[in-house]
Design an enzyme around this catalytic site. Structure first.
Site, PDB file in Angstrom:
ATOM      1  N   ASP A 195       0.778  -1.648   0.067  1.00 25.14           N
ATOM      2  CA  ASP A 195      -0.179   0.155   0.003  1.00 25.14           C
ATOM      3  C   ASP A 195       0.877   1.879   0.392  1.00 25.14           C
ATOM      4  O   ASP A 195       1.471   1.327   0.606  1.00 25.14           O
ATOM      5  CB  ASP A 195      -0.915   0.214   1.320  1.00 25.14           C
ATOM      6  CG  ASP A 195      -2.039   1.263   1.182  1.00 25.14           C
ATOM      7  OD1 ASP A 195      -1.673   2.183   0.609  1.00 25.14           O
ATOM      8  OD2 ASP A 195      -2.842   0.714   2.125  1.00 25.14           O
ATOM      9  N   LEU A 196       0.633   1.826  -0.758  1.00 22.90           N
ATOM     10  CA  LEU A 196       1.366   3.271  -0.810  1.00 22.90           C
ATOM     11  C   LEU A 196       1.320   4.360  -0.516  1.00 22.90           C
ATOM     12  O   LEU A 196       2.015   4.978  -0.297  1.00 22.90           O
ATOM     13  CB  LEU A 196       1.456   3.380  -2.842  1.00 22.90           C
ATOM     14  CG  LEU A 196       2.749   2.645  -3.409  1.00 22.90           C
ATOM     15  CD1 LEU A 196       2.431   3.035  -5.362  1.00 22.90           C
ATOM     16  CD2 LEU A 196       3.670   2.264  -2.860  1.00 22.90           C
ATOM     17  N   GLY A 231      -2.973   3.625  -8.891  1.00 20.00           N
ATOM     18  CA  GLY A 231      -4.303   4.436  -7.955  1.00 20.00           C
ATOM     19  C   GLY A 231      -5.151   3.514  -8.923  1.00 20.00           C
ATOM     20  O   GLY A 231      -5.496   2.825 -10.076  1.00 20.00           O
ATOM     21  N   SER A 269      -8.533   4.180 -10.639  1.00 20.68           N
ATOM     22  CA  SER A 269      -8.243   4.067 -12.633  1.00 20.68           C
ATOM     23  C   SER A 269     -10.307   4.427 -12.626  1.00 20.68           C
ATOM     24  O   SER A 269      -9.731   4.529 -14.400  1.00 20.68           O
ATOM     25  CB  SER A 269      -7.848   3.084 -13.481  1.00 20.68           C
ATOM     26  OG  SER A 269      -8.036   2.584 -13.414  1.00 20.68           O
ATOM     27  N   SER A 299      -4.904  11.491 -16.633  1.00 23.02           N
ATOM     28  CA  SER A 299      -5.812  10.650 -17.676  1.00 23.02           C
ATOM     29  C   SER A 299      -6.232  12.203 -18.834  1.00 23.02           C
ATOM     30  O   SER A 299      -6.405  13.469 -17.975  1.00 23.02           O
ATOM     31  CB  SER A 299      -7.085  10.565 -17.330  1.00 23.02           C
ATOM     32  OG  SER A 299      -8.014  10.063 -17.511  1.00 23.02           O
ATOM     33  N   ASN A 300      -7.552  11.709 -19.540  1.00 24.35           N
ATOM     34  CA  ASN A 300      -8.081  12.756 -19.939  1.00 24.35           C
ATOM     35  C   ASN A 300      -8.820  13.123 -19.919  1.00 24.35           C
ATOM     36  O   ASN A 300      -9.592  14.158 -20.566  1.00 24.35           O
ATOM     37  CB  ASN A 300      -8.158  11.440 -21.835  1.00 24.35           C
ATOM     38  CG  ASN A 300      -9.087  10.443 -21.575  1.00 24.35           C
ATOM     39  OD1 ASN A 300     -10.547  10.959 -21.359  1.00 24.35           O
ATOM     40  ND2 ASN A 300      -9.052   9.454 -20.994  1.00 24.35           N
ATOM     41  N   TYR A 303     -12.186  11.849 -10.638  1.00 24.47           N
ATOM     42  CA  TYR A 303     -11.294  10.705 -10.895  1.00 24.47           C
ATOM     43  C   TYR A 303     -10.147  11.926 -11.356  1.00 24.47           C
ATOM     44  O   TYR A 303      -8.979  12.579 -11.674  1.00 24.47           O
ATOM     45  CB  TYR A 303     -11.472   9.170 -11.896  1.00 24.47           C
ATOM     46  CG  TYR A 303     -10.328   8.954 -13.005  1.00 24.47           C
ATOM     47  CD1 TYR A 303      -9.535   8.442 -12.509  1.00 24.47           C
ATOM     48  CD2 TYR A 303     -10.491   9.355 -14.184  1.00 24.47           C
ATOM     49  CE1 TYR A 303      -8.521   7.878 -12.889  1.00 24.47           C
ATOM     50  CE2 TYR A 303      -9.741   8.824 -15.088  1.00 24.47           C
ATOM     51  CZ  TYR A 303      -8.549   7.860 -14.231  1.00 24.47           C
ATOM     52  OH  TYR A 303      -7.217   7.116 -15.385  1.00 24.47           O
ATOM     53  N   LYS A 311      -5.928  13.421 -10.978  1.00 23.19           N
ATOM     54  CA  LYS A 311      -5.823  13.628 -12.149  1.00 23.19           C
ATOM     55  C   LYS A 311      -5.144  15.449 -12.468  1.00 23.19           C
ATOM     56  O   LYS A 311      -3.571  15.565 -12.826  1.00 23.19           O
ATOM     57  CB  LYS A 311      -6.238  13.287 -13.985  1.00 23.19           C
ATOM     58  CG  LYS A 311      -5.925  11.702 -13.425  1.00 23.19           C
ATOM     59  CD  LYS A 311      -5.223  10.841 -13.135  1.00 23.19           C
ATOM     60  CE  LYS A 311      -5.590   9.685 -12.654  1.00 23.19           C
ATOM     61  NZ  LYS A 311      -3.798   8.395 -12.195  1.00 23.19           N
ATOM     62  N   ARG A 331     -16.044   7.329 -29.446  1.00 22.13           N
ATOM     63  CA  ARG A 331     -15.535   7.791 -29.287  1.00 22.13           C
ATOM     64  C   ARG A 331     -13.860   7.610 -28.907  1.00 22.13           C
ATOM     65  O   ARG A 331     -12.822   8.480 -29.033  1.00 22.13           O
ATOM     66  CB  ARG A 331     -15.337   7.882 -27.482  1.00 22.13           C
ATOM     67  CG  ARG A 331     -14.963   8.270 -26.914  1.00 22.13           C
ATOM     68  CD  ARG A 331     -14.859   8.603 -25.701  1.00 22.13           C
ATOM     69  NE  ARG A 331     -13.883   9.370 -24.390  1.00 22.13           N
ATOM     70  CZ  ARG A 331     -12.856   8.558 -23.934  1.00 22.13           C
ATOM     71  NH1 ARG A 331     -13.204   7.140 -24.099  1.00 22.13           N
ATOM     72  NH2 ARG A 331     -12.551   9.362 -23.193  1.00 22.13           N
TER      73      ARG A 331
HETATM   74  C1  15L Z   1      -9.052   6.312 -18.164  1.00 22.75           C
HETATM   75  O1  15L Z   1      -7.948   7.286 -17.765  1.00 22.75           O
HETATM   76  C2  15L Z   1      -9.064   5.226 -17.384  1.00 22.75           C
HETATM   77  O2  15L Z   1      -8.452   4.735 -16.492  1.00 22.75           O
HETATM   78  C3  15L Z   1      -9.710   3.764 -17.975  1.00 22.75           C
HETATM   79  O3  15L Z   1     -10.334   2.895 -17.262  1.00 22.75           O
HETATM   80  C4  15L Z   1     -10.704   4.989 -19.040  1.00 22.75           C
HETATM   81  O4  15L Z   1     -11.908   5.082 -19.055  1.00 22.75           O
HETATM   82  C5  15L Z   1      -9.704   5.708 -19.821  1.00 22.75           C
HETATM   83  O5  15L Z   1      -9.336   5.987 -18.921  1.00 22.75           O
HETATM   84  C6  15L Z   1     -10.649   6.610 -21.538  1.00 22.75           C
HETATM   85  O6  15L Z   1     -11.878   7.678 -21.331  1.00 22.75           O
HETATM   86  O7  15L Z   1     -11.122   5.360 -22.415  1.00 22.75           O
END
Ligand code: 15L
Length: 269
Positions: free
Chosen positions: A50-51, A72, A74, A110-111, A135, A139, A174
Site C-alpha cells: 500500500d503506497l 491508483g 483508474s 488522464s484524458n 477521478y 489527475k 469515441r
Molecule cells: C482512463 O483514464 C481510465 O483509466 C480508463 O479506465 C479509461 O476509461 C480511459 O481513461 C478512457 O477514457 O477510455
C-alpha cells in the site's frame, strides 16, 4: 544503467508495460498493490504493498532513477476512495522520491482531466483543465503535484495524459479519438525514461489518430512520435451502433461525463 520502478504493475496498462519494458531491456522493479505479483521470470525484481505507507514507498524507490507511476484508482469512484488512492498515496510517493533522490517521476494523468471539453474542440497542451468527475479532478491534482515537485524540489516530472489504452484495438466511436496502441504506449514510456532533461512537461498519451481530440502537430518535449492510428478500425466501428448515450457523445470524457451529471434543464432554481 537507469533503474526504473513501475507502480501499478498488476493493472491493465501496468501489465503491458511490465512485460514490454523488460523485453526492451529496461532494468525494472515491478510493484503491485494488495496482492503479490507472480514473477514473470526467475529473479524478477517485484514487490507489492500500500503506497500510503512510507515503508512500502521506500521499498519501491530504493536505488531508483525513474519512477513510472501507474498505481491508483483508474475509474470514477466516490471522492473518499479517490482521495486515499490518488491524492494521499501520490503525496507519499513524491515524498519518497525526495528521500531517495529519484531523478524523474512519470505520472499517469488522464484524458478525464479534460473530459468536459466538447468533442469538436482540439486541445493543445496548454488547454484548460475541465475534469469530468472526481477521478479526472485527481489527475489535475497529480499534474499540479508533478509540476510543484519539479519547481520546488528539482524532481523532473512528465504528466502522461493517457487516452484509452487496453492492449486491444479501439472498440467504439469515441476511441477513434482517444485510443493508444500498445506499440505507441511502449515507445511513449521508453521516451519518458530516455529523454534528456525535461524539467516538467505534459504529453498526450494517444496514438496518431486522425480524429484525435488533441492537436498532435505541436509536438512534445520528450520526442514521442506515435505511429499507430485508430482510423484503421473506423469502418468496422462505424458499422456498429454507438454505445454512448447523448450526453456522453457531446463531451470528450464520454461515459464518465454521464455519471452523476446534472442536465441543463435541472440546473438552477
Ligand atoms: C482512463 O483514464 C481510465 O483509466 C480508463 O479506465 C479509461 O476509461 C480511459 O481513461 C478512457 O477514457 O477510455
Amino acid at each position: 544503467m537507469t533503474k526504473v520502478a513501475l507502480s501499478g504493475a498488476g493493472g491493465i496498462v501496468g501489465s503491458i508495460l511490465r512485460k514490454g519494458l523488460r523485453e526492451r531491456g529496461v532494468d525494472l522493479r515491478a510493484a503491485g498493490g494488495s496482492r503479490p505479483l507472480v514473477p514473470l521470470y526467475d529473479g524478477e525484481d517485484v514487490m507489492h504493498g500500500d503506497l500510503r505507507e512510507p515503508a512500502v514507498v521506500d521499498r519501491l524507490l530504493a536505488g531508483v532513477d525513474v519512477l513510472i507511476h501507474m498505481a491508483g484508482t483508474s475509474v470514477e469512484k466516490p471522492l473518499p476512495e479517490i482521495i486515499e488512492n490518488n491524492l494521499r498515496a501520490l503525496y507519499e510517493v513524491y515524498e519518497g522520491a525526495r528521500r531517495h533522490k529519484v531523478r524523474r517521476v512519470v505520472f499517469a494523468s488522464s484524458n478525464h482531466a479534460f473530459g468536459m471539453h466538447p468533442v469538436d474542440a482540439q486541445l493543445r497542451l496548454d488547454a484548460a483543465f475541465r475534469p469530468d468527475g472526481f477521478y479526472g479532478l485527481s489527475k489535475v491534482w497529480g499534474e499540479a503535484m508533478a509540476r510543484m515537485y519539479w519547481d520546488k524540489h528539482g524532481i523532473e516530472g512528465i504528466s502522461l495524459r493517457i487516452g484509452t489504452t487496453m492492449g486491444k484495438p479501439p472498440e467504439n466511436q469515441r476511441q477513434l479519438s482517444t485510443w493508444m496502441g500498445s506499440d505507441d504506449l511502449l515507445h511513449l514510456v521508453q521516451r519518458c525514461i530516455d529523454a534528456p532533461e525535461v524539467g516538467y512537461c505534459a504529453v498526450w498519451g494517444v496514438s496518431a489518430n486522425s480524429r484525435a481530440y488533441y492537436d498532435l502537430s505541436e509536438g512534445n518535449a520528450i520526442g514521442y512520435q506515435p505511429t499507430q492510428n485508430a482510423e484503421a478500425w473506423a469502418a468496422e466501428i462505424e458499422a456498429k451502433p454507438n454505445p454512448l448515450d447523448l450526453v456522453a457523445r457531446q463531451f470528450q470524457g464520454g461515459a464518465f461525463v454521464t455519471m452523476d451529471y446534472t442536465p441543463p434543464e435541472r440546473r438552477g432554481r
